[in-house]
Write an enzyme that holds these catalytic residues in place. Structure first.
Site, mmCIF file in Angstrom:
data_model
loop_
_atom_site.group_PDB
_atom_site.id
_atom_site.type_symbol
_atom_site.label_atom_id
_atom_site.label_comp_id
_atom_site.label_asym_id
_atom_site.label_seq_id
_atom_site.Cartn_x
_atom_site.Cartn_y
_atom_site.Cartn_z
ATOM 1 N N ASP A 151 -13.761 6.250 3.094
ATOM 2 C CA ASP A 151 -12.561 6.112 3.927
ATOM 3 C C ASP A 151 -11.742 7.393 3.964
ATOM 4 O OD1 ASP A 151 -10.762 4.486 5.549
ATOM 5 O OD2 ASP A 151 -9.388 4.612 3.850
ATOM 6 N N ASP A 152 -11.713 8.137 2.869
ATOM 7 C CA ASP A 152 -10.928 9.378 2.839
ATOM 8 C C ASP A 152 -11.494 10.411 3.800
ATOM 9 O OD1 ASP A 152 -9.217 8.536 0.560
ATOM 10 O OD2 ASP A 152 -11.124 8.573 -0.501
ATOM 11 N N ASN B 287 -0.321 11.680 1.514
ATOM 12 C CA ASN B 287 0.310 10.518 0.889
ATOM 13 C C ASN B 287 0.504 10.754 -0.604
ATOM 14 O OD1 ASN B 287 0.542 8.575 3.042
ATOM 15 N ND2 ASN B 287 -1.683 8.427 3.046
ATOM 16 N N LYS C 52 -6.557 -1.756 -0.826
ATOM 17 C CA LYS C 52 -7.407 -1.642 0.364
ATOM 18 C C LYS C 52 -7.993 -2.993 0.758
ATOM 19 C CE LYS C 52 -7.587 2.876 1.318
ATOM 20 N NZ LYS C 52 -7.397 3.506 2.622
ATOM 21 N N GLU D 143 -13.766 5.258 -2.249
ATOM 22 C CA GLU D 143 -12.328 5.494 -2.104
ATOM 23 C C GLU D 143 -11.803 6.404 -3.215
ATOM 24 O OE1 GLU D 143 -8.911 5.249 -0.008
ATOM 25 O OE2 GLU D 143 -10.710 4.098 0.522
ATOM 26 N N ASP D 144 -11.122 7.467 -2.821
ATOM 27 C CA ASP D 144 -10.389 8.340 -3.739
ATOM 28 C C ASP D 144 -11.253 8.941 -4.842
ATOM 29 O OD1 ASP D 144 -8.218 7.993 -2.185
ATOM 30 O OD2 ASP D 144 -7.012 6.898 -3.622
ATOM 31 N N ARG E 120 -9.052 11.121 -7.570
ATOM 32 C CA ARG E 120 -8.118 11.726 -6.614
ATOM 33 C C ARG E 120 -7.345 10.611 -5.922
ATOM 34 N NH1 ARG E 120 -6.870 12.642 -1.753
ATOM 35 N NH2 ARG E 120 -8.491 11.212 -1.020
ATOM 36 N N TYR F 192 0.847 -1.187 0.000
ATOM 37 C CA TYR F 192 0.000 0.000 0.000
ATOM 38 C C TYR F 192 0.884 1.238 0.000
ATOM 39 C CZ TYR F 192 -4.294 2.527 0.094
ATOM 40 O OH TYR F 192 -5.322 3.359 -0.270
#
Length: 574
Positions: free
Chosen positions: A288-289, A429, A194, A265-266, A176, A122
């Site tokens: 999650d973000d 990150n 993930k 996610e993202d 993103r 990851y």
């Protein structure tokens, strides 16, 4: 096994039969495999560990060399091979190839070397892998749903081999990816990674997870002009067309699969908040973000306050960055203060945000909706971070900007002048996007900083004192929350679950870690961390009336520990 289930649509209670462990399904799956079909299936293949009796029964003799290794020997052999590689990307390619060949060995290897391998599978390495995903793609892992599939998504999802067992889905549209921006279909590396962590950390069986990438184009000009970009070579769609396609995807998921947990996610800021609000009360989902990052950051704050010997009510946070992660942390921090008895308006005034145009204040007329709740009255507009620190005198500085090195020496020195132990989180990150390094945080604060980052930094020795920077890795949170949700059969995921997860995670940091300045448990302990988070989340879901499943006989801990997947070979027929 009989378990008591609450029927959602009525107040009656019915009894249905379901499996209490994940191993029965695998036994059924194994029984159908023989010869090269057995060898080609990563869920059952055991390589050189395959016993002679199994080789005989499964018609494998001649396909494998004579040598027979134990699972431990296989792990030793592969980790030594992996350590011989020169780059992290090479290691990523090799270990992900192992996942495609032998999932049991892959997860056994992770369980033995979690601290070493998590940065490979990851962040930060997955970011580099996503940048090169069109060239690295070898075989499918997960499902791609492109705009070309509009009107046929349900039929495509029915192609998934393990649809009867799917419990967790991680979905992205690639807009993103970490701090790297719009990578379109190349973002598949994120949901794959993930879900690896859902299994490695949370113990959810690998045939119960599904990565999905929604391909609606990309605005990345470099990808659009690339010869071998693997996604749709078109500009990203927006507005009603985008919403309608996402609606088809989510609706189809719930027609094909049995009430899975969906993790967004993202997604880009313009869609992430909208999608969460649109679906959070319709299906079992979270982002999650927004929520996972918030939970791990709040846990870090709880732990840091044990070092600074301060009360959470006395904290003031300045956030550099006002996107999904920052606003999510701010909202959960406000909830924590409200839990402590602080009125919500007062709690919100303890969170200040800086975006690309400067300090977010009430007088600005260019703010998007998700920023408005943190737009406070202030007599002037400030753009400089050091000036904001001087004016507001925060106790905590959190970076979620995706802007490398934006925590300058001046900023950290000012934080150190104001605070005896400044709390500094550089959470962006991958590592290349971190607001500052651990080394700079410790040097510029003269060893006073309580530091954490999104991607890992090595221990640092300053004046004979060793500092171990904490990594605010979402893997401490989402696998445990997900495990608790699916074990309790929770209908929804609410914000309180992430508060519960934060408190649980912080409670698992022992004094020896705090003395080193580390505010998170060792990653090697993450399976146990995830189980304890899951237990508390399941208890809360049951008490809050969100859980369909009543607390099992023997309690949640017994049930969850029996449920988790252990990476070891099993030959039920032999």
């Amino acid at each position: 096994a009989l378990r008591r289930i609450k029927k959602v649509s009525t107040k009656k209670t019915i009894f249905i039969r379901f499996k209490t462990t994940q191993r029965i399904d695998l036994a059924e799956h194994q029984s159908k495999k023989i010869g090269m079909d057995w060898v080609r299936d990563p869920l059952v293949y055991s390589g050189l560990a395959t016993p002679m009796k199994v080789r005989q029964q499964k018609r494998l003799r001649g396909y494998l060399p004579a040598r027979i290794l134990t699972l431990d020997e296989q792990c030793d052999r592969f980790i030594n091979y992996l350590r011989s590689k020169n780059t992290d990307l090479q290691k990523y390619q090799d270990i992900m190839h192992l996942l495609d060949v032998n999932e049991t060995l892959f997860y056994a290897l992770l369980s033995r070397h979690m601290q070493e391998l998590t940065p490979i599978i990851y962040t930060p390495t997955v970011g580099l892998a996503c940048l090169k995903y069109s060239n690295l793609f070898r075989r499918p892992r997960g499902m791609y749903l492109s705009l070309n599939d509009k009107g046929d998504v349900k039929n495509i999802l029915n192609n998934w081999e393990y649809k009867e067992r799917t419990k967790v889905i991680v979905i992205t549209d690639g807009e993103r990816i970490l701090g790297l921006g719009d990578l379109g279909a190349q973002g598949m590396g994120i949901p794959v990674g993930k879900l690896v962590l859902y299994t490695a950390c949370g113990g959810i069986h690998p045939d119960q997870v599904l990565p999905i990438t929604i391909d609606v184009g990309t605005n990345n000009e470099e990808l659009l002009s690339a010869d071998y970009y693997l996604g749709l070579s078109m500009s990203r769609i927006r507005g009603e067309e985008y919403d309608n396609f996402v609606e088809e995807v989510i609706s189809s998921i719930y027609e094909v699969f049995d009430n899975p947990l969906i993790q967004f996610e993202d997604f880009g800021n313009s869609n992430a908040f909208r999608m969460l609000e649109k679906y959070r009360n319709r299906v079992c989902t979270f982002n999650d973000d927004i929520q996972g990052t918030a939970s791990v950051a709040l846990a870090g704050v709880f732990s840091a306050l044990r070092i600074t010997n301060q009360n959470i009510n006395d904290q003031k946070i300045v956030f550099l960055g006002a996107g999904e992660a920052g606003i999510g942390i701010g909202e959960l921090f406000v909830s924590a203060l409200v839990e402590e008895g602080v009125p919500e308006p007062e709690a919100r005034k303890k969170c200040w945000f800086i975006d690309s145009k400067g300090l977010i204040v009430a007088s600005r007329n260019d703010l998007s909706d998700h920023k408005l709740n943190f737009a406070h009255e202030f007599p002037k507009q400030i753009k400089s971070l050091p000036e904001v620190i001087s004016e507001l005198k925060p106790t905590i500085l959190i970076g979620v900007s995706g802007q490398a090195n934006s925590f300058t020496k001046e900023s950290i020195e000012k934080m150190s002048e104001i605070n005896e132990r400044p709390v500094i989180f550089a959470l962006s990150n991958p590592t290349s996007m971190a607001e500052c390094t651990a080394r700079n945080a410790y040097n510029w604060s003269n060893g006073k900083a309580v530091f954490a980052s999104g991607s890992p930094f090595p221990p640092y020795n300053k004046n004979g004192k060793v500092f171990v920077p904490g990594q605010g890795n979402n893997a401490y949170i989402f696998p445990g929350v997900g495990l608790g949700v699916i074990c309790s059969k929770s209908r929804h995921v609410d914000d309180t679950m992430f508060y519960v997860a934060s408190k649980t995670l912080a409670s698992l940091v022992d004094q020896s870690q705090l003395e080193l300045g580390c505010i998170y448990p060792p990653l090697d302990n993450i399976r146990e961390v995830s189980i304890k988070v899951a237990i508390e989340v399941a208890k809360y879901a049951s008490e809050a009336g969100l859980a369909i499943l009543d607390e099992p006989e023997g309690g949640w801990e017994k049930y969850i520990r029996e449920y988790v997947y252990e990476a070891k070979y099993s030959y039920p027929e032999v």
